[in-house]
Write a protein that holds these residues in place. Structure first.
Motif, PDB file in Angstrom:
ATOM      1  N   PHE A   1       0.844  -1.206   0.000  1.00 33.25           N
ATOM      2  CA  PHE A   1       0.000   0.000   0.000  1.00 33.25           C
ATOM      3  C   PHE A   1       0.875   1.251   0.000  1.00 33.25           C
ATOM      4  N   GLY A   2       1.950   1.149   0.785  1.00 38.08           N
ATOM      5  CA  GLY A   2       2.879   2.271   0.874  1.00 38.08           C
ATOM      6  C   GLY A   2       3.392   2.640  -0.501  1.00 38.08           C
TER       7      GLY A   2
ATOM      8  N   VAL B   1       0.771   4.448  -2.551  1.00 41.99           N
ATOM      9  CA  VAL B   1       0.602   5.847  -2.135  1.00 41.99           C
ATOM     10  C   VAL B   1       1.797   6.666  -2.601  1.00 41.99           C
ATOM     11  N   ALA B   2       3.007   6.067  -2.520  1.00 41.12           N
ATOM     12  CA  ALA B   2       4.203   6.773  -2.945  1.00 41.12           C
ATOM     13  C   ALA B   2       4.113   7.142  -4.419  1.00 41.12           C
TER      14      ALA B   2
ATOM     15  N   ALA C   1       1.910   9.997  -4.891  1.00 43.03           N
ATOM     16  CA  ALA C   1       2.534  11.243  -4.437  1.00 43.03           C
ATOM     17  C   ALA C   1       3.476  11.795  -5.497  1.00 43.03           C
TER      18      ALA C   1
END
Lengths: 254, 415
Positions: free
Chosen positions: A4-5, A8-9, A12
């Motif tokens: 998930f990280g 999201v990265a 971004a």
């Protein structure tokens, strides 16, 4: 980093890309100027600084002050002390009070700063149709785009497009935010006659003045970079040594 | 490894009356530290060094700076141009603030990843948050001192936040300003407090270290120290490792300091403060941007201020929001994901804070503000349903496992 990280990265990063694209806005894109000191390890072209000083004195100084520049600072540009003294002597400064309690004028000396063009903001505005010519001491550090902005502004004057409404007394310059500026085009070919014989084109003068103003904004740039190289070389060697020491100290634990 | 001879009569005489030697021995030399601390654990000592750098450079700057609305900006340029190496001292101080925040933010994230806030280190964690709050106050007031456009307008915007408080808000703002706008009295009191707060930070750091040395460091496994097989003496193992970390961080610092000293600042702050001209975008320093984004994503002023305050205050209750009995994220598959989402959320909020609060930015800000707080709200639930991976028997065993299965070459983990 988790799944998930990562997702999201990625979002971004995409977002940051959108931002940069949006940032341009209502201002024309700046022309890129390449000056020797803009290279991370570069130094000022002091011949250009001296020519820029001449353009400043003969053109810009009519409206713009440089309150933080002292005549003695010019010693750092390759001018000799007698030359600096001679430049200073062309100006008069207010001194005093003398023993009679009177203020008096005297020729400037190297210790003095360049006299202000106008005594205060109100006087500057009164003389310039309400516009305030900013002090140029820090102008290269105080504008987004830095050298590119100053250069682009100086060479950016053009005939306004048919649909552009200019306010009374304003000039068209797409580099200036909003597109209209109270300063009339300051440079024209042969506006100054360079002491060193360089041909004074608008482009040449714009580069020279930009170099001069960059030096005025950050006179310690060369010293800073030279010290920086030494400090970083020291720290790199020190880090390598400490890494070796650390390996040795920890060796008995592994 | 004794650094001094405990049988020396002078050492004995002094130590009997004031135990400086025993103290140094117990806390700097023989202090037992877990043997598996990785390089992420370097940022505590790096932050400590940055505090020292800030105080040392700040004291020199104070010798040349003139805290008056008329002269503040001029005196900063005097430092930059006329004081010997004044440019170096001032750029060290200005960039040093950013470096201090970088070190502290990494230090905080490291504490969150390895569960260092959990029992019995809650007060240690609290002291850390108090240090962060003191740093924020100190940095904010320090940024006002050059009295540039962003100093002045930043101070105006931030102090005005207090006007959101009902009934007393306006009075508090006038009281903070010492007048009816940000002016000379505001600058003078900010200067005074900016000089005071770093010493308060030193006191808080002392308590932070006191709590740390009482319960000892956490470590990447999150397991308790069970005996001497789990630890190494602080000196020379961690003194040398900390010096290495400080040297490498010094290179990073130097790149900013010597080659891009204004990259982290705003150009408007090289224009003298002018109460009659507002900059197009008022932006705080980068280390405040995530909080600024949270503030602006709430349409109601008071609620925005409350949300911004809550975004830090919620850290105080983190030890109780986290219900897991396992400390380290290494063994917590769900928390590990959440942690990285939280890190990215903070970074995205930072980007949002740097952009005008309109259009898509407003919505991105709102979504990530929501995610920021959701992180804390789902933590209690995660602790119940998450199935931690099997824990190693102890710190020493985990180190042996790593170097045995080894050949990873990852110095940080093996260390």
């Amino acid at each position: 980093m988790g799944r998930f990280g990562k997702l999201v990265a990625a979002a971004a990063i995409a977002l940051a890309a959108v931002t940069t694209a949006q940032a341009a806005g209502e201002q024309a894109e700046l022309k890129k100027v390449s000056l020797p000191h803009m290279n991370p390890f570069g130094s000022y072209d002091f011949a250009a600084v001296q020519r820029g000083l001449q353009v400043y004195q003969e053109v810009c100084a009519a409206c713009h002050s440089i309150e933080f520049l002292a005549f003695r600072d010019l010693n750092d540009t390759g001018l000799t002390p007698p030359q600096v003294k001679a430049i200073a002597a062309e100006y008069t400064v207010m001194d005093g009070p003398n023993d009679d309690g009177e203020m008096y004028e005297r020729p400037a000396e190297p210790k003095d700063r360049f006299p202000l063009t106008f005594p205060n903001e109100q006087a500057a505005r009164a003389a310039n149709n309400g516009a305030y010519p900013p002090d140029l001491s820090l102008v290269v550090k105080a504008r987004i785009g830095h050298e590119n902005y100053i250069y682009s502004l100086l060479v950016g004057y053009a005939d306004p497009p048919a649909d552009k409404e200019l306010a009374d007394g304003m000039e068209y310059n797409p580099t200036f935010p909003g597109g209209q500026i109270a300063m009339a085009a300051p440079l024209s070919d042969e506006a100054v006659e360079y002491a060193d014989g360089t041909k004074a084109t608008v482009d040449q003068m714009a580069r020279d003045v930009t170099t001069f103003l960059a030096w005025v904004s950050e006179p310690t740039l060369v010293e800073r970079r030279q010290l920086g190289i030494k400090v970083i070389i020291f720290l790199v060697i020190f880090s390598v040594l400490m890494y070796a020491v650390k390996r040795k100290v920890w060796a008995d634990l592994h | 490894m004794p650094l001094f001879n405990a049988n020396n009569p002078i050492v004995k005489w002094v130590d009997y009356r004031l135990p400086v030697f025993s103290f140094a021995d117990a806390h700097l030399i023989d202090y037992p530290a877990p043997k598996n601390l990785n390089y992420w654990y370097n940022f505590g000592s790096i932050a400590g060094i940055m505090l020292v750098v800030q105080i040392a450079t700040g004291i020199v700057l104070a010798m040349h700076y003139n805290p008056s609305a008329d002269q503040a900006f001029n005196s900063v340029e005097h430092i930059m141009r006329e004081v010997n190496y004044g440019w170096l001292i001032r750029y060290m101080h200005a960039n040093g603030a950013s470096m201090f925040f970088i070190a502290v933010y990494i230090h905080i994230f490291r504490g969150m990843y390895y569960g260092s806030y959990k029992s019995p280190r809650e007060i240690l964690w609290w002291m850390g948050i108090i240090i962060l709050l003191l740093m924020m106050g100190s940095a904010f007031m320090g940024y006002v001192l050059p009295w540039g456009q962003m100093s002045f307008w930043g101070a105006t915007v931030i102090t005005n936040l207090f006007s959101a408080l009902p009934f007393i808000g306006e009075h508090i703002v006038t009281w903070l300003w010492g007048g009816f706008s940000v002016d000379n009295p505001t600058l003078n009191r900010f200067y005074s407090l900016h000089y005071l707060l770093p010493f308060v930070i030193c006191g808080a750091v002392f308590v932070h270290l006191w709590a740390l040395h009482h319960r000892k460091s956490n470590n990447p496994t999150g397991l308790d120290i069970k005996g001497p097989q789990d630890t190494v003496p602080f000196h020379p193992y961690y003194t040398v490792k900390d010096i290495l970390g400080i040297a490498v961080f010094g290179i990073f610092f130097s790149v900013f300091l010597f080659f891009m000293p204004n990259a982290l600042g705003e150009v408007d702050n090289y224009i003298k403060a002018n109460p009659l001209s507002t900059p197009a975008h008022i932006v705080p320093e980068w280390y405040f941007l995530p909080f600024y984004a949270i503030l602006r994503s709430i349409p109601h002023k008071l609620m925005g201020v409350i949300a911004m305050g809550a975004s830090i205050m919620i850290l105080f209750v983190l030890p109780w929001l986290d219900t897991s009995r396992v400390r380290s994220a290494t063994f917590r598959p769900v928390y590990k994901q959440l942690f990285w989402i939280f890190v990215v959320t903070c970074l995205v909020l930072g980007v949002v804070g740097a952009n005008p609060a309109e259009g898509i930015w407003l919505w991105i800000g709102r979504i990530f503000t929501f995610i920021y707080f959701m992180f804390f709200l789902v933590l209690p639930i995660v602790g119940w349903f998450e199935r931690p991976r099997p824990l190693p028997a102890g710190i020493a065993e985990s180190v042996l496992e790593k170097s045995g299965g080894g050949s990873s070459g990852d110095e940080g983990r093996a260390a």
